[in-house]
Design a protein around this motif. Structure first.
Motif, mmCIF file in Angstrom:
data_model
loop_
_atom_site.group_PDB
_atom_site.id
_atom_site.type_symbol
_atom_site.label_atom_id
_atom_site.label_comp_id
_atom_site.label_asym_id
_atom_site.label_seq_id
_atom_site.Cartn_x
_atom_site.Cartn_y
_atom_site.Cartn_z
ATOM 1 N N THR A 177 0.828 -1.203 0.000
ATOM 2 C CA THR A 177 0.000 0.000 0.000
ATOM 3 C C THR A 177 0.866 1.257 0.000
ATOM 4 N N ARG A 178 1.977 1.228 0.739
ATOM 5 C CA ARG A 178 2.875 2.377 0.775
ATOM 6 C C ARG A 178 3.469 2.674 -0.594
ATOM 7 N N GLN A 179 3.895 1.629 -1.291
ATOM 8 C CA GLN A 179 4.456 1.834 -2.629
ATOM 9 C C GLN A 179 3.387 2.299 -3.617
ATOM 10 N N GLN A 180 2.145 1.823 -3.480
ATOM 11 C CA GLN A 180 1.069 2.272 -4.353
ATOM 12 C C GLN A 180 0.766 3.752 -4.145
ATOM 13 N N GLN A 181 0.873 4.233 -2.919
ATOM 14 C CA GLN A 181 0.654 5.645 -2.662
ATOM 15 C C GLN A 181 1.787 6.504 -3.223
ATOM 16 N N LEU A 182 3.013 5.985 -3.152
ATOM 17 C CA LEU A 182 4.142 6.736 -3.706
ATOM 18 C C LEU A 182 4.183 6.688 -5.227
ATOM 19 N N ASN A 183 3.698 5.603 -5.816
ATOM 20 C CA ASN A 183 3.722 5.430 -7.279
ATOM 21 C C ASN A 183 2.324 5.022 -7.757
ATOM 22 N N PRO A 184 1.380 5.964 -7.791
ATOM 23 C CA PRO A 184 0.000 5.594 -8.135
ATOM 24 C C PRO A 184 -0.184 5.180 -9.588
ATOM 25 N N ASP A 185 0.747 5.539 -10.452
ATOM 26 C CA ASP A 185 0.597 5.232 -11.885
ATOM 27 C C ASP A 185 1.258 3.919 -12.289
ATOM 28 N N ARG A 186 1.890 3.251 -11.352
ATOM 29 C CA ARG A 186 2.599 2.010 -11.694
ATOM 30 C C ARG A 186 1.652 0.810 -11.621
ATOM 31 N N LEU A 187 2.020 -0.245 -12.384
ATOM 32 C CA LEU A 187 1.236 -1.475 -12.402
ATOM 33 C C LEU A 187 1.587 -2.351 -11.199
ATOM 34 N N ASP A 188 0.771 -3.387 -11.000
ATOM 35 C CA ASP A 188 0.950 -4.259 -9.837
ATOM 36 C C ASP A 188 2.301 -4.986 -9.880
ATOM 37 N N ASN A 189 2.696 -5.452 -11.050
ATOM 38 C CA ASN A 189 3.963 -6.181 -11.151
ATOM 39 C C ASN A 189 5.143 -5.287 -10.776
ATOM 40 N N TRP A 190 5.070 -4.014 -11.191
ATOM 41 C CA TRP A 190 6.154 -3.094 -10.860
ATOM 42 C C TRP A 190 6.197 -2.861 -9.350
ATOM 43 N N ILE A 191 5.036 -2.718 -8.724
ATOM 44 C CA ILE A 191 4.972 -2.499 -7.274
ATOM 45 C C ILE A 191 5.575 -3.688 -6.538
ATOM 46 N N LEU A 192 5.191 -4.912 -6.951
ATOM 47 C CA LEU A 192 5.703 -6.106 -6.290
ATOM 48 C C LEU A 192 7.207 -6.250 -6.486
ATOM 49 N N GLU A 193 7.693 -5.984 -7.706
ATOM 50 C CA GLU A 193 9.135 -6.057 -7.944
ATOM 51 C C GLU A 193 9.872 -5.009 -7.112
ATOM 52 N N LYS A 194 9.268 -3.843 -6.930
ATOM 53 C CA LYS A 194 9.886 -2.788 -6.144
ATOM 54 C C LYS A 194 10.019 -3.187 -4.670
ATOM 55 N N VAL A 195 8.926 -3.704 -4.072
ATOM 56 C CA VAL A 195 8.977 -4.066 -2.650
ATOM 57 C C VAL A 195 9.899 -5.274 -2.424
ATOM 58 N N ILE A 196 9.925 -6.218 -3.380
ATOM 59 C CA ILE A 196 10.828 -7.372 -3.250
ATOM 60 C C ILE A 196 12.281 -6.922 -3.321
ATOM 61 N N GLY A 197 12.587 -6.023 -4.286
ATOM 62 C CA GLY A 197 13.956 -5.528 -4.405
ATOM 63 C C GLY A 197 14.391 -4.736 -3.187
ATOM 64 N N ASP A 198 13.498 -3.887 -2.659
ATOM 65 C CA ASP A 198 13.850 -3.111 -1.462
ATOM 66 C C ASP A 198 14.098 -4.024 -0.259
ATOM 67 N N LEU A 199 13.238 -5.063 -0.117
ATOM 68 C CA LEU A 199 13.392 -5.976 1.012
ATOM 69 C C LEU A 199 14.722 -6.740 0.941
ATOM 70 N N LYS A 200 15.070 -7.222 -0.266
ATOM 71 C CA LYS A 200 16.335 -7.948 -0.430
ATOM 72 C C LYS A 200 17.519 -7.033 -0.195
ATOM 73 N N ARG A 201 17.428 -5.797 -0.646
ATOM 74 C CA ARG A 201 18.538 -4.863 -0.455
ATOM 75 C C ARG A 201 18.742 -4.537 1.026
ATOM 76 N N ASP A 202 17.612 -4.350 1.734
ATOM 77 C CA ASP A 202 17.722 -4.053 3.179
ATOM 78 C C ASP A 202 18.321 -5.243 3.947
ATOM 79 N N ARG A 203 17.988 -6.439 3.535
ATOM 80 C CA ARG A 203 18.537 -7.612 4.243
ATOM 81 C C ARG A 203 20.018 -7.802 3.940
ATOM 82 N N ARG A 204 20.437 -7.481 2.748
ATOM 83 C CA ARG A 204 21.866 -7.580 2.442
ATOM 84 C C ARG A 204 22.665 -6.526 3.190
ATOM 85 N N ALA A 205 22.025 -5.367 3.385
ATOM 86 C CA ALA A 205 22.697 -4.316 4.125
ATOM 87 C C ALA A 205 22.852 -4.685 5.595
#
Length: 205
Positions: A177-205
């Motif tokens: 929901t947070r990513q949808q509010q920040l990027n209202p024009d993006r599709l669902d696949n882009w939102i999911l790829e964004k949250v997955i990438g952010d989560l993996k990056r935070d865990r590697r950090a």
């Protein structure tokens, strides 16, 4: 004594011969440089003549194109006049009408010293609204944000994201929901790829 004179004469002749050879060598060297400059100037002159001929040919082609355009323009004028004759249209009247259309109308005259005889009441200029109806306050009006639509939970990306969160759907929905509010024009696949990438990056950090 005679031998000394002979030796002196021979020495003088050798000196004169050496000087003559030096002068001859110098003149030959100057002549060679002059010939080189002459050949270079001849090449430049030949190149300039070629460029001049190309320019003349281009100018002649431009003149030919211009003459052809003039002939086409004359043919169009003749066809236009023939068309006017066939329809019985007077060319002079047509020209006069075109001149009148192009002439701008005179500006209106205003008499600033003359007052208007009829005055419009001020109440007639205000919009007619019901008594119990008031206009909204534009300063305090706020745009209601559109509610983001739910992401499909049957897709592989959502399942991967949920697996990374150990099945915590509440956290998954909150991040989506947070990513949808920040990027209202993006599709669902882009939102999911964004949250997955952010989560993996935070865990590697």
């Amino acid at each position: 004594m005679v031998e000394r004179v002979a030796l002196s004469t021979q020495f003088t002749m050798e000196i004169l011969l050496t000087i003559a050879l030096f002068i001859t060598f110098f003149l030959l060297l100057r002549q060679e440089k002059a010939l080189g400059k002459y050949a270079q100037s001849t090449t430049l002159f030949t190149r300039a003549v070629d460029q001049y001929q190309e320019a003349v040919e281009g100018y002649q082609e431009a003149i030919a194109d211009y003459q052809e355009a003039i002939e086409l323009f004359k043919q169009e004028i003749e066809e236009y006049e023939l068309l006017l004759q066939q329809h019985g249209i007077d060319k002079s009247k047509l020209k006069a009408e075109a001149t009148q259309q192009l002439t701008p109308p005179p500006p209106p005259q205003f008499n600033l010293h003359r007052q208007s005889q009829s005055k419009t009441p001020q109440t007639q200029l205000s919009p007619i609204l019901p008594k119990d109806m008031s206009l909204p306050d534009l300063k305090t009006a706020k745009r209601q944000p559109s509610k983001p639509k739910a992401v499909s939970k049957n897709g592989p990306l959502y399942k991967e994201f949920l697996h990374l969160l150990n099945g915590n759907e509440e956290t998954a929905n909150r991040l989506i929901t947070r990513q949808q509010q920040l990027n209202p024009d993006r599709l669902d696949n882009w939102i999911l790829e964004k949250v997955i990438g952010d989560l993996k990056r935070d865990r590697r950090a």
